[in-house]
Design a protein around this motif. Sequence first.
Motif, PDB file in Angstrom:
ATOM      1  N   ARG A 364      -1.196 -69.212  21.691  1.00 37.61           N
ATOM      2  CA  ARG A 364      -1.834 -67.925  20.996  1.00 37.61           C
ATOM      3  C   ARG A 364      -1.106 -67.086  19.853  1.00 37.61           C
ATOM      4  O   ARG A 364      -2.602 -66.314  19.878  1.00 37.61           O
ATOM      5  N   PRO A 366      -0.942 -66.610  16.358  1.00 38.66           N
ATOM      6  CA  PRO A 366      -0.874 -67.005  15.267  1.00 38.66           C
ATOM      7  C   PRO A 366       0.324 -67.660  14.509  1.00 38.66           C
ATOM      8  O   PRO A 366       1.385 -67.055  14.367  1.00 38.66           O
ATOM      9  N   GLU A 368       1.430 -67.720  11.960  1.00 40.31           N
ATOM     10  CA  GLU A 368       1.957 -67.363  10.122  1.00 40.31           C
ATOM     11  C   GLU A 368       2.721 -66.268  10.950  1.00 40.31           C
ATOM     12  O   GLU A 368       2.602 -65.463  10.317  1.00 40.31           O
ATOM     13  N   ASP A 369       2.353 -65.258  12.015  1.00 39.67           N
ATOM     14  CA  ASP A 369       2.847 -64.126  12.912  1.00 39.67           C
ATOM     15  C   ASP A 369       3.908 -64.223  12.882  1.00 39.67           C
ATOM     16  O   ASP A 369       4.399 -62.829  12.795  1.00 39.67           O
ATOM     17  N   ARG A 375       4.217 -73.764  16.917  1.00 38.50           N
ATOM     18  CA  ARG A 375       2.937 -72.976  18.515  1.00 38.50           C
ATOM     19  C   ARG A 375       2.341 -74.313  18.590  1.00 38.50           C
ATOM     20  O   ARG A 375       2.055 -73.923  19.785  1.00 38.50           O
ATOM     21  N   HIS A 376       2.501 -75.112  18.280  1.00 41.26           N
ATOM     22  CA  HIS A 376       1.756 -76.241  18.793  1.00 41.26           C
ATOM     23  C   HIS A 376       2.011 -77.216  19.464  1.00 41.26           C
ATOM     24  O   HIS A 376       1.295 -77.734  20.411  1.00 41.26           O
TER      25      HIS A 376
END
Length: 471
Positions: A364, A366, A368-369, A375-376
């Motif tokens: 959850r 993002p 680019e954060d 992340r996925h």
Amino acid sequence: MDTLTTGDTEKLADALRGELITPADPRYDRARQVWNGDIDRRPPLIARCADATDVAAAVTFAAGRGMPVAVRGGGHSVAGQGLCDDGVVVDLSPMRAVDVDPARRLAHVQGGALWQDVDPATQAHGLATTGGIVSETGVGGLTLGGGIGHLMRRCGLATDNLVEADLVTADGRLVTVDAERDPELLWGLRGGGGNFGTVVRFGLRLHEVDPTVLAGMLIYPLDDAPAVLARYRDLIADAPDALGTILNLRLCPAVAAIPERLHGTPVVAIIVCWSGDHEQGQAFLRPLREFGRPVLDTVAPMPYVVLQRMLDDTSRAGDHYYWRSVDFGPLTDEIIAIIVEHVARITSPLSAVPVYHLGGAIGRVPPEDTAFGSRHATHDINMFGHWVPDRDDRDRHVAWVRDFSEAMAPHAVGKYVNFLNDEGADGVREAYGRRWQRLVALKRRLDPENVFRYNFNIDPGTGDEQDEQDA
């Protein structure tokens, strides 16, 4: 690199509150030991730093003489990044203080601290943050490279909980970064490894975590692995964030937590941490616990700090290790077959294949954060070669890891930086993906001479032409 003189060495020793260890010191061989006994390097200087001023003195000394810096926190890097042959080791191991601010839910942690320092201090207030699954892991390396652990699906990665930091930059400055003060550098520290300086203090966000969690192991015969893993896959598809699990396929280790009758037998284990309501956890786990023919079920309420040390005996300092890692998506039948096939060929009774369940809070954030790159992914698999050199042959253990890694490569959707070993510059770049150009720009600003190069290195000399090709 300038030639070191006795006067140079004495000058640095006089500038330190801590100790400067050279090859002539009787403590030298012990001081240069790291967790992975496969690493054998002989740094000319080891600065055991007492505080941030010592760190600044050591970094300034090295940079002024064209010497690289290797930063040793917990010394738990499989690639041995806390050691070098040609530079100054900035050893943070004396700097292990932890200060908890329960009102702000924040832990201030010195750069040399281990997770065994952090967890008891935070749990005294009913708080915790995602930490390593081996208590002797250093906070610094784990946090800067990502940071997977039992609480990650509920609380995010360790790096997601990094909200501020004090670090010594390549030019010897002590700077503080947070969301207001140099947010770009904070972005880079959250996954970019030790490329931008030596972090001497971490500010870590804490979460409410009851001191007692529902945790333990479910162990099945390896022959049952295809059916067990398929059942596990179906269960975790709808798992709440409170559930953290790690698969571990291996020969059963000879540790106290496991009956002797199982030692050395091929097994698949499911390591469980449920950090929510225990009754809900019992209900959710029941279909898995009642499935098949488990040979051991130790899932029960236990202190979180005990869970954090449960795997320590399987990760002994001084043994030899060689890793590879792949991030992948769902646990398909094809992937299950690859895993089971290669575990059946395991070459050492100490080697293991942990498979970490990601998702939840990790996915959850993002993309680019932070600088963290996967992340996925649904899972990360670590092909964990582990042997005792006096008894075993290194080449066949390394070959087993590499063959396994090649078999998994077609299913890869990324790489976890902290599990890289000897993949070189291409492997590091692949792990960061589209974040690479932004990371190179930050590296050029903070460390244009690449003083901090003993890490998963972001080379500030990466050519703009290549960057444009990758854009």
